[in-house]
Design an enzyme around this catalytic site. Sequence first.
Site, PDB file in Angstrom:
ATOM      1  CG  ASP A  18      13.223 -13.448  -1.084  1.00 53.75           C
ATOM      2  OD1 ASP A  18      14.398 -13.130  -0.855  1.00 53.75           O
ATOM      3  OD2 ASP A  18      12.643 -13.186  -2.150  1.00 53.75           O
ATOM      4  CG  ASP A  60      12.372  -4.406  -7.387  1.00 51.73           C
ATOM      5  OD1 ASP A  60      13.523  -4.856  -7.481  1.00 51.73           O
ATOM      6  OD2 ASP A  60      11.850  -4.096  -6.309  1.00 51.73           O
TER       7      ASP A  60
HETATM    8  O1  LIG Z   1      12.232 -10.488  -3.859  1.00 48.30           O
HETATM    9  C1  LIG Z   1      11.087 -10.742  -4.233  1.00 48.30           C
HETATM   10  O2  LIG Z   1      10.782 -11.858  -4.718  1.00 48.30           O
HETATM   11  C2  LIG Z   1      10.024  -9.694  -4.130  1.00 48.30           C
HETATM   12  C3  LIG Z   1       8.780  -9.954  -4.631  1.00 48.30           C
HETATM   13  C4  LIG Z   1       7.792  -9.003  -4.542  1.00 48.30           C
HETATM   14  C5  LIG Z   1       8.051  -7.806  -3.939  1.00 48.30           C
HETATM   15  C6  LIG Z   1       9.284  -7.510  -3.423  1.00 48.30           C
HETATM   16  C7  LIG Z   1      10.302  -8.448  -3.517  1.00 48.30           C
HETATM   17  N1  LIG Z   1      11.562  -8.243  -3.024  1.00 48.30           N
HETATM   18  C8  LIG Z   1      12.241  -7.083  -2.676  1.00 48.30           C
HETATM   19  O3  LIG Z   1      11.530  -6.255  -1.723  1.00 48.30           O
HETATM   20  C9  LIG Z   1      12.085  -4.974  -1.806  1.00 48.30           C
HETATM   21  C10 LIG Z   1      11.026  -3.934  -2.020  1.00 48.30           C
HETATM   22  O4  LIG Z   1      10.328  -3.716  -0.847  1.00 48.30           O
HETATM   23  P1  LIG Z   1       9.658  -2.274  -0.648  1.00 48.30           P
HETATM   24  O5  LIG Z   1       8.955  -1.972  -1.915  1.00 48.30           O
HETATM   25  O6  LIG Z   1      10.797  -1.349  -0.365  1.00 48.30           O
HETATM   26  O7  LIG Z   1       8.752  -2.489   0.485  1.00 48.30           O
HETATM   27  C11 LIG Z   1      12.999  -4.934  -3.024  1.00 48.30           C
HETATM   28  O8  LIG Z   1      14.332  -5.128  -2.598  1.00 48.30           O
HETATM   29  C12 LIG Z   1      12.533  -6.138  -3.810  1.00 48.30           C
HETATM   30  O9  LIG Z   1      13.524  -6.580  -4.684  1.00 48.30           O
END
Ligand SMILES: O=C(O)c1ccccc1N[C@@H]1O[C@H](COP(=O)(O)O)[C@@H](O)[C@H]1O
Length: 242
Positions: free
Chosen positions: A12, A131
């Site tokens: 990440d 999520d």
């Molecule tokens: O992975 C994380 O810790 C995380 C924390 C907070 C937000 C998103 C996170 N991860 C991943 O990001 C994508 C979502 O991004 P979007 O909403 O499409 O812009 C998703 O895969 C989360 O698991």
Amino acid sequence: MTQKLELLPAVDVRDGQAVRLVHGESGSETSYGDPLQAALAWQSAGAEWLHLVDLDAAFGTGDNRDRIAEVVRTMDLKVELSGGIRDDASLKAALATGCTRVNLGTAALESPEWVAKIIAEHGERIAVGLDVRGTTLRGRGWTRDGGDLYETLERLNAEGCARYVVTDINKDGTLQGPNLELLKNVCSATDRPVVASGGVSSLADLRAIATLVPQGVEGAIVGKALYAKAFTLEEALEAVAG
Ligand SMILES: O=C(O)c1ccccc1N[C@@H]1O[C@H](COP(=O)(O)O)[C@@H](O)[C@H]1O
């Protein structure tokens, strides 16, 4: 023969650094240095997959697009790319990195028509990240409610979504063990493969997730446990080798 559980070590990226968060909360970062070095370390240890997240793009605090593209270009493994893929331009840039698939979060909650269209266009290259806190989906860096998990799953199933990445936000980054009940429930609500995310703390946790392969769990994302050296990736791959 039963499929073996795929392991996806996570990288990440926030502000150019590989980080881990707790419960996905902005500000809870622990930094682990250069994301390219982290990805190369997982590759050397035998990873076949990388789960690569642009956290700034997910939080709306900028992006790490160039750094992420460099990681995908340099790696000789399959990459699942996520964070901030919400419209045609960001999707085009993400797919152009050469990643194997992208993972959509917020867009699946806020732009259902666009997501249905790109699922139809790109098939296996699109996964949706579910999520969840309880059974409520969260988007925009996990800061906003985005509807009911099972209603959304039903819609995405009907639209032909190829795969789901299921994260229990309450477990993510906590080393408290995966939410096996959630995984079982999602598998009961879809015939598509599921990638488990959140809470892995031990080899026993990975073996427990692997028991769900016959129910539809295809893979598990491993983050904090690897960075905290709870076990090595080599040990993890061995544990799920079958
Ligand atoms: O992975 C994380 O810790 C995380 C924390 C907070 C937000 C998103 C996170 N991860 C991943 O990001 C994508 C979502 O991004 P979007 O909403 O499409 O812009 C998703 O895969 C989360 O698991």
